[in-house]
Design an enzyme around this catalytic site. Structure first.
Site, PDB file in Angstrom:
ATOM      1  N   LYS A 201      31.628  36.480  42.373  1.00 25.84           N
ATOM      2  CA  LYS A 201      30.436  35.532  42.719  1.00 25.84           C
ATOM      3  C   LYS A 201      29.759  35.450  41.358  1.00 25.84           C
ATOM      4  O   LYS A 201      29.297  36.332  40.903  1.00 25.84           O
ATOM      5  CB  LYS A 201      29.583  35.785  43.748  1.00 25.84           C
ATOM      6  N   ARG A 203      26.650  32.891  39.475  1.00 29.20           N
ATOM      7  CA  ARG A 203      25.769  31.947  39.663  1.00 29.20           C
ATOM      8  C   ARG A 203      25.353  31.144  38.245  1.00 29.20           C
ATOM      9  O   ARG A 203      25.192  31.647  37.318  1.00 29.20           O
ATOM     10  CB  ARG A 203      24.342  32.480  40.244  1.00 29.20           C
TER      11      ARG A 203
END
Ligand code: R5P
Length: 308
Positions: A201, A203
């Site tokens: 992941k 951001r």
């Protein structure tokens, strides 16, 4: 040779989801009659109508649905069982609720999984068997012997039908995050050492958007099997599936240990073009889900416990 345990009694709570009945057959054990009622004010009442003195008692109770009431029922059963003087008690909790709150994320919060496991400890310090607890380290709160089964054998047996006849390179197992990587690795081994990977992941610092990227493996033209411990709202798996299709996956299949499928989870998964959804029977399954029975893996573990 047939396994025979005349000294073993299996008790299923309201949330045993037939795993108790399967264990009775697989272990050649006896069942016990458990009366479960509610008083007019809603409080629960249980009574075990069989003698348990000197027996090995296996209690089966999943903590979903109705987590709080299922936990209370399990505690009532445990207290009643102890008073009947069994030789030993093996508590099977196929789905252990509250396991995702395994630390104080914010000051002032409880460690909920600790509360559940320490509550069980009030009435048993013998053996606890659970399936794919969110973080195995949480089992430190149970003061007896605890065992966590990651049911990749059962899941792999079910998935084999889908990948039958395919080349090893056509299949890849993907974990939706780093935390689920070990499960993906174990499943990939069970499926004959196919490739496995996890989604990282990131951001985006400018937009705040969460982006998933594959760590190493290329999924183009391959069947990707997404595997996780829990599918709750389906958000995690739906997002991961979209990313895998964007990367060129031929087909995405989802498999999990505990399919809770709250809200519109199954529609969400269908909307993300996941072709098949597998879950084990640690909790009841809605139609449309391919159900994987974990009773055999639990029975095998109980046999080992009894032998040791
Ligand atoms: C999270 O850490 C768990 O392993 C699952 O990925 C999560 O609980 C799935 O939840 P949902 O289906 O609501 O995205």
């Amino acid at each position: 040779m047939q396994y025979n345990n005349t000294n073993m009694i299996v008790i299923g709570g309201s949330n045993a989801n037939n795993i108790d009945k399967n264990l009775i057959k697989l272990l050649n054990a006896k069942g016990a009659n458990l009366v479960h009622k509610r008083f007019p004010d809603g409080e629960q009442y249980v009574r075990i109508e069989d003698s348990l003195a000197g027996k090995t008692v296996v209690i089966v109770q999943s903590l979903y649905p109705n987590q709080d009431s299922a936990l209370m029922e399990l505690l009532l059963i445990l207290e009643a069982v102890q008073a009947l003087k069994p030789a030993r008690v093996i508590t099977v909790v196929p789905y252990l609720a509250y396991a995702r709150q395994d630390k104080r994320f914010l000051t002032g919060e409880p460690i909920s999984v600790r509360v559940v496991l320490e509550a069980l400890n009030l009435y048993t310090k013998d053996t606890l068997i659970t399936i794919d607890i969110h973080k195995p380290e949480s089992l430190k709160y149970f003061k007896g012997t605890s065992m966590n089964i990651i049911p990749v054998k059962s899941i792999a047996n079910a998935l084999r039908r889908d990948i039958n006849g395919l080349e090893k390179r056509d299949v890849v197992v993907i974990a939706p995050d780093k935390g689920a990587f070990r499960r993906a690795e174990l499943l990939a081994k069970e499926l004959g050492d196919v490739d496995y990977d996890y989604l990282e992941k990131f951001r985006d610092r400018h937009t705040g958007e969460v982006i998933h990227k594959l760590k190493e493996v290329n999924v183009r033209g391959r069947i990707a099997i997404l595997v996780d411990d829990i599918i709750s709202t389906g958000g995690t798996i739906a997002k991961a599936a979209k990313m895998l299709y964007d990367e060129g996956a031929r087909e995405v299949i989802a498999a999990c240990s505990h399919g809770l499928f709250v809200d519109n989870a199954l529609n969400k998964l269908a909307g993300s073009k996941i072709t098949k959804v597998y879950s084990t029977n640690t909790v009841p399954q809605p139609s449309g889900v391919r159900v994987v029975d974990v009773s055999t893996e639990i029975a095998e573990r109980i046999k080992e416990v009894v032998k040791s």
